[in-house]
Scaffold this motif. Sequence first.
Motif, PDB file in Angstrom:
ATOM      1  N   LEU A  33       5.992  11.442   7.434  1.00  0.00           N
ATOM      2  CA  LEU A  33       5.343  12.732   6.773  1.00  0.00           C
ATOM      3  C   LEU A  33       4.799  12.630   5.452  1.00  0.00           C
ATOM      4  O   LEU A  33       4.255  13.491   4.997  1.00  0.00           O
ATOM      5  N   ALA A  34       5.303  11.580   4.649  1.00  0.00           N
ATOM      6  CA  ALA A  34       4.857  11.462   3.187  1.00  0.00           C
ATOM      7  C   ALA A  34       3.484  11.832   2.958  1.00  0.00           C
ATOM      8  O   ALA A  34       2.638  12.493   2.159  1.00  0.00           O
ATOM      9  N   PRO A  35       2.358  11.218   3.913  1.00  0.00           N
ATOM     10  CA  PRO A  35       1.021  11.250   3.499  1.00  0.00           C
ATOM     11  C   PRO A  35       0.560  12.649   3.869  1.00  0.00           C
ATOM     12  O   PRO A  35      -0.208  13.051   3.617  1.00  0.00           O
ATOM     13  N   ARG A  36       1.270  13.596   4.381  1.00  0.00           N
ATOM     14  CA  ARG A  36       0.911  15.093   4.707  1.00  0.00           C
ATOM     15  C   ARG A  36       1.259  15.841   3.719  1.00  0.00           C
ATOM     16  O   ARG A  36       1.048  17.141   3.939  1.00  0.00           O
ATOM     17  N   CYS A  37       2.073  15.333   2.572  1.00  0.00           N
ATOM     18  CA  CYS A  37       2.652  16.531   1.757  1.00  0.00           C
ATOM     19  C   CYS A  37       2.380  15.860   0.508  1.00  0.00           C
ATOM     20  O   CYS A  37       2.243  14.808  -0.102  1.00  0.00           O
ATOM     21  N   ARG A  38       2.424  17.030  -0.458  1.00  0.00           N
ATOM     22  CA  ARG A  38       2.435  16.895  -1.843  1.00  0.00           C
ATOM     23  C   ARG A  38       3.604  16.606  -2.531  1.00  0.00           C
ATOM     24  O   ARG A  38       3.732  15.611  -3.199  1.00  0.00           O
ATOM     25  N   ARG A  39       4.692  17.119  -2.105  1.00  0.00           N
ATOM     26  CA  ARG A  39       5.994  16.794  -2.407  1.00  0.00           C
ATOM     27  C   ARG A  39       7.028  16.969  -1.196  1.00  0.00           C
ATOM     28  O   ARG A  39       6.924  17.519  -0.353  1.00  0.00           O
ATOM     29  N   GLY A  40       7.912  15.673  -1.253  1.00  0.00           N
ATOM     30  CA  GLY A  40       8.754  15.766  -0.048  1.00  0.00           C
ATOM     31  C   GLY A  40      10.147  15.567  -0.710  1.00  0.00           C
ATOM     32  O   GLY A  40      10.409  14.803  -1.580  1.00  0.00           O
ATOM     33  N   LEU A  41      11.104  16.412   0.069  1.00  0.00           N
ATOM     34  CA  LEU A  41      12.550  16.387  -0.440  1.00  0.00           C
ATOM     35  C   LEU A  41      13.583  15.982   0.650  1.00  0.00           C
ATOM     36  O   LEU A  41      13.402  16.674   1.875  1.00  0.00           O
ATOM     37  N   GLY A  42      14.411  14.870   0.598  1.00  0.00           N
ATOM     38  CA  GLY A  42      15.360  14.688   1.562  1.00  0.00           C
ATOM     39  C   GLY A  42      16.476  15.075   1.198  1.00  0.00           C
ATOM     40  O   GLY A  42      17.030  14.518   0.089  1.00  0.00           O
ATOM     41  N   ILE A  43      17.393  15.468   2.044  1.00  0.00           N
ATOM     42  CA  ILE A  43      18.838  16.042   1.900  1.00  0.00           C
ATOM     43  C   ILE A  43      19.654  15.267   2.819  1.00  0.00           C
ATOM     44  O   ILE A  43      19.373  15.386   3.805  1.00  0.00           O
ATOM     45  N   ASP A  44      20.731  14.766   2.095  1.00  0.00           N
ATOM     46  CA  ASP A  44      21.878  14.298   3.257  1.00  0.00           C
ATOM     47  C   ASP A  44      23.004  14.429   2.493  1.00  0.00           C
ATOM     48  O   ASP A  44      23.619  14.549   1.379  1.00  0.00           O
ATOM     49  N   ARG A  45      24.062  14.438   3.383  1.00  0.00           N
ATOM     50  CA  ARG A  45      25.625  14.625   2.914  1.00  0.00           C
ATOM     51  C   ARG A  45      26.316  13.185   2.751  1.00  0.00           C
ATOM     52  O   ARG A  45      27.306  13.137   2.076  1.00  0.00           O
ATOM     53  N   SER A  46      25.616  12.168   3.296  1.00  0.00           N
ATOM     54  CA  SER A  46      26.280  10.857   3.157  1.00  0.00           C
ATOM     55  C   SER A  46      25.588  10.083   2.238  1.00  0.00           C
ATOM     56  O   SER A  46      24.232   9.858   2.003  1.00  0.00           O
ATOM     57  N   ARG A  47      26.256   9.577   1.069  1.00  0.00           N
ATOM     58  CA  ARG A  47      25.783   9.153  -0.003  1.00  0.00           C
ATOM     59  C   ARG A  47      25.235   7.738   0.392  1.00  0.00           C
ATOM     60  O   ARG A  47      24.412   7.061  -0.071  1.00  0.00           O
ATOM     61  N   GLU A  48      25.846   7.097   1.425  1.00  0.00           N
ATOM     62  CA  GLU A  48      25.599   5.736   1.849  1.00  0.00           C
ATOM     63  C   GLU A  48      24.115   5.945   2.640  1.00  0.00           C
ATOM     64  O   GLU A  48      23.181   5.189   2.392  1.00  0.00           O
ATOM     65  N   MET A  49      24.079   6.803   3.391  1.00  0.00           N
ATOM     66  CA  MET A  49      22.680   7.268   3.786  1.00  0.00           C
ATOM     67  C   MET A  49      21.642   7.280   2.710  1.00  0.00           C
ATOM     68  O   MET A  49      20.249   7.156   2.687  1.00  0.00           O
TER      69      MET A  49
END
Length: 335
Positions: free
Chosen positions: A166-182
Amino acid sequence: MDVLVHALKAAGEPTRLRILVVLERNELTVGELCRVLGQSQPRVSRHLKLLVDAGLLERHAEGASAFFRPCLDGPARRLYETVLDLVEADELVLRTDRARLEAVRAERAEVAASYFESLAPDWDRIRAAHVADETVERALLDAVGPGPIDTLLDIGTGTGRILEILAPRCRRGLGIDRSREMLHLARTRLDSLGLEHCAVRHGDIYQLDIPSGTMDVAVLHHVLHFLDRPGDAVREVARTLRPGGRLLVVDFARHEVERLRTEYAHHRLGFADGEVMAFCSDAGLELEPVAHFAPAPPEHARRDGEAVERLTVTLWGARKNAIAPPVVHDLEAAS
Ligand SMILES: C[S@@+](CC[C@H](N)C(=O)[O-])C[C@H]1O[C@@H](n2cnc3c(N)ncnc32)[C@H](O)[C@@H]1O
């Protein structure tokens, strides 16, 4: 009158009162409730049956487990709410129940987290064995539209694959995850692709450190089935959406492949449309048309030469009512 008397009788007993309090915002199995209450399974099961019969709780069977949760509507609902208002939350027995409940929930979270961490490097391969990824990803892109959208939030971002597409479709992207490994894997992916307008950070879906009303699109791609309180998660994600913003949920349709629970730590065996609709409407979102993706033909549904079950994937879209004034976006401040 009969319903009220029935519900009053059911609620009017100390253990059953405790059960109502413990389940206020939770969904637990009998075994988990036994641990919280410190009582035997036959006893707890008898109490649960009375509460279900009286319309205070509902039982929801999933494979070999049964989950209990409050009935959110029906004639006994007001009594449930009144009981919760009247109960003295600070009573010792209730404090003890709460502490044990936290331990049960922490243990669940631990099982899921260690699973993800052990699995992180292989995640993309395993996911590909279960679903027709390209078809679903294309549908996700269609649902987002040509864009560009301003802010994109991908919760439970895992290895960052959804941010990537989805990166090409947005001005800013933010991903959140609870696993530091991920997160480590996702960061590596974003770096190698040069997607500087996308970032990831640590967080929990139940308590996102993101200002309300700031996101244009939020995606939950194969995350909801790992959660013990999916409705609360949807509500928290909806909070971050601006008026008119959209939530896109991709997950399995309801199924009965019990081994996904034991081997892959799935907490829920998929979702019925009605359940997701209820999560969305409780969160102030309006459901959009739903798309179901039938399983791949059997010859494609194999992992390392071994047949795997065929699961339907669903894309649910929902929109936050566009009644409030627009909000100034400040994603950088949030990250
Ligand atoms: C099956 S993976 C999906 C990853 C990604 N959305 C994808 O489809 O490629 C589920 C992800 O949800 C994350 N997760 C599980 N519970 C979470 C929570 N409470 N808050 C944030 N992330 C969570 C896990 O760490 C994992 O990375």
